[in-house]
Design an enzyme around this catalytic site. Sequence first.
Site, PDB file in Angstrom:
ATOM      1  N   GLU A  15      -6.440 -14.059 -11.954  1.00 26.83           N
ATOM      2  CA  GLU A  15      -8.147 -14.761 -12.977  1.00 26.83           C
ATOM      3  C   GLU A  15      -6.970 -16.027 -14.113  1.00 26.83           C
ATOM      4  O   GLU A  15      -5.718 -14.903 -14.521  1.00 26.83           O
ATOM      5  CB  GLU A  15      -7.991 -13.580 -14.198  1.00 26.83           C
ATOM      6  CG  GLU A  15      -8.948 -13.941 -14.755  1.00 26.83           C
ATOM      7  CD  GLU A  15     -10.100 -13.009 -15.086  1.00 26.83           C
ATOM      8  OE1 GLU A  15      -9.810 -11.605 -15.105  1.00 26.83           O
ATOM      9  OE2 GLU A  15     -10.698 -13.191 -16.734  1.00 26.83           O
ATOM     10  N   LYS A  41      -3.597  -7.081 -16.556  1.00 27.50           N
ATOM     11  CA  LYS A  41      -2.877  -7.822 -17.466  1.00 27.50           C
ATOM     12  C   LYS A  41      -1.323  -7.901 -16.193  1.00 27.50           C
ATOM     13  O   LYS A  41      -0.811  -7.483 -16.982  1.00 27.50           O
ATOM     14  CB  LYS A  41      -2.840  -8.045 -18.549  1.00 27.50           C
ATOM     15  CG  LYS A  41      -4.273  -7.640 -19.802  1.00 27.50           C
ATOM     16  CD  LYS A  41      -4.858  -9.228 -19.307  1.00 27.50           C
ATOM     17  CE  LYS A  41      -5.811  -8.999 -19.901  1.00 27.50           C
ATOM     18  NZ  LYS A  41      -6.692 -10.046 -19.729  1.00 27.50           N
ATOM     19  N   ASP A  60      -5.134 -10.636 -14.064  1.00 25.79           N
ATOM     20  CA  ASP A  60      -5.619 -11.288 -15.688  1.00 25.79           C
ATOM     21  C   ASP A  60      -4.108 -12.263 -15.638  1.00 25.79           C
ATOM     22  O   ASP A  60      -2.748 -11.034 -16.418  1.00 25.79           O
ATOM     23  CB  ASP A  60      -6.192 -10.873 -15.611  1.00 25.79           C
ATOM     24  CG  ASP A  60      -6.996 -12.472 -16.707  1.00 25.79           C
ATOM     25  OD1 ASP A  60      -6.818 -12.993 -16.750  1.00 25.79           O
ATOM     26  OD2 ASP A  60      -7.970 -11.604 -18.578  1.00 25.79           O
TER      27      ASP A  60
HETATM   28  O1  OSB Z   1      -8.942 -12.545 -20.508  1.00 24.12           O
HETATM   29  O2  OSB Z   1     -10.509 -11.511 -19.923  1.00 24.12           O
HETATM   30  C1  OSB Z   1      -9.749 -11.604 -21.375  1.00 24.12           C
HETATM   31  C2  OSB Z   1      -9.618  -9.647 -23.725  1.00 24.12           C
HETATM   32  C3  OSB Z   1      -9.137  -9.939 -24.481  1.00 24.12           C
HETATM   33  C4  OSB Z   1      -9.304 -11.678 -24.892  1.00 24.12           C
HETATM   34  C5  OSB Z   1      -9.418 -11.449 -23.010  1.00 24.12           C
HETATM   35  C6  OSB Z   1      -9.638 -11.063 -22.409  1.00 24.12           C
HETATM   36  C7  OSB Z   1      -9.857 -10.168 -22.472  1.00 24.12           C
HETATM   37  C8  OSB Z   1      -9.481  -7.959 -21.586  1.00 24.12           C
HETATM   38  C9  OSB Z   1     -10.139  -7.242 -22.096  1.00 24.12           C
HETATM   39  O3  OSB Z   1      -9.316  -9.126 -20.666  1.00 24.12           O
HETATM   40  C10 OSB Z   1     -12.199  -7.669 -21.530  1.00 24.12           C
HETATM   41  C11 OSB Z   1     -12.680  -6.393 -21.468  1.00 24.12           C
HETATM   42  O4  OSB Z   1     -13.518  -6.049 -22.860  1.00 24.12           O
HETATM   43  O5  OSB Z   1     -12.574  -5.303 -21.569  1.00 24.12           O
HETATM   44 MG    MG Z   2      -8.994 -13.305 -18.741  1.00 25.41          MG
END
Ligand code: OSB
Ligand code: MG
Length: 366
Positions: free
Chosen positions: A213, A163, A188
């Site tokens: 992402e 992230k 992301d």
């Molecule tokens: O943006 O993909 C995302 C979790 C909560 C909300 C948004 C996201 C995510 C994740 C976690 O990236 C992915 C997972 O469940 O391992």
């Molecule tokens: Mg995402």
Amino acid sequence: MKVDRVTIREIRMQLREPFEISSGVSHDRRVLLVTLQSGGITAWGECVAGETPAYSYETTDTAWSILTDLILPRVSGSVMESSADLLHVFEGIRGHPMAKAAVEMAAWDLEAKARGGSLASLVGGVRDCVPVGVSIGLQPTDDELHRKVGDYIEEGYARVKIKIKPGRDVGMLRGLCDRFPDVAFMADANSAYSLEDLPCLRELDQLNLIMIEQPLAHDDYLDHARLQGEMETPICLDESIRSVRDAALALELGACRIINIKPGRVGGLSEAKAIHDLCVEHDMPVWCGGMLESGVGRAHNVALASLPGFTLPGDISASKRYWKEDIVTPEFVLNSGVIDVPSGPGIGVEVREDLVDAWSVRQVDF
Ligand code: OSB
Ligand code: MG
């Protein structure tokens, strides 16, 4: 099949550690579980809405309200052969795909169990295991991040998503790529940037990430198309894709080169499949995202990810990456970079009703 009884419960599940993204942090998950009972069969669906309206406008509480006030009373007593027969219960309800998906996915589980086959084969899956990665939240320091990444690589995750947000991006990722040169990294941003950040985004473009992402706003297809035109790195859309129409728009505009499909985000498995089919037709790779689901939502994601177009590893990690104890048995485990697709009836895992009861904070039956 007549639906004899419908139950919705909110359960509290404690994440092993907080999960921070650019728009906020999750501590404990408030998970909604929908149960359909029909002729001795119990089928399960999970609502992926977050606790706050940061990722989407939907929350645990909006989904509870839409489900208990409008949708579930219509489901109880209805007759259905497949999830397609469920469409009438959504009539007159605009949006709220996460609330709808919880019921839609339970209906798929019910149909699969009634036929005696696995959910994966009913949705059209072709794989008996799916490649998976891990998504790592924002960490307070680079040292902490390096330690986490090292641990997950040791556990066998072959692709690692990091992230990012402004100020925690280029330097942090460069350090990581230098330290772990053989790992496939992706980033992301959860909509944290705009085209004004182009200089920074161009620097990210130099890092050989497998994709970036959702860099820009959730509803900004045009700027994503402009940005993709400037970037070598594929852009992947997550928040922007709520339906097959959004996917068609993104394809037409060239707003991305990869799509993240989350059945919970798009209203269920039928819409997820339709997006998959459209993407396959247009040679657009897809992968299955995650929303920190319990084992119930994870089972649905694994079934979906067994479809042929899911060629990239999903955010479908082992149960123990999220929870001390998951509510399904067996739990999902990592086997050298893949998770096995359950082959038993329906979602193919048993729900531990002892834990569901113990962790339940509210319940309504219809
Ligand atoms: O943006 O993909 C995302 C979790 C909560 C909300 C948004 C996201 C995510 C994740 C976690 O990236 C992915 C997972 O469940 O391992
Ligand atoms: Mg995402």
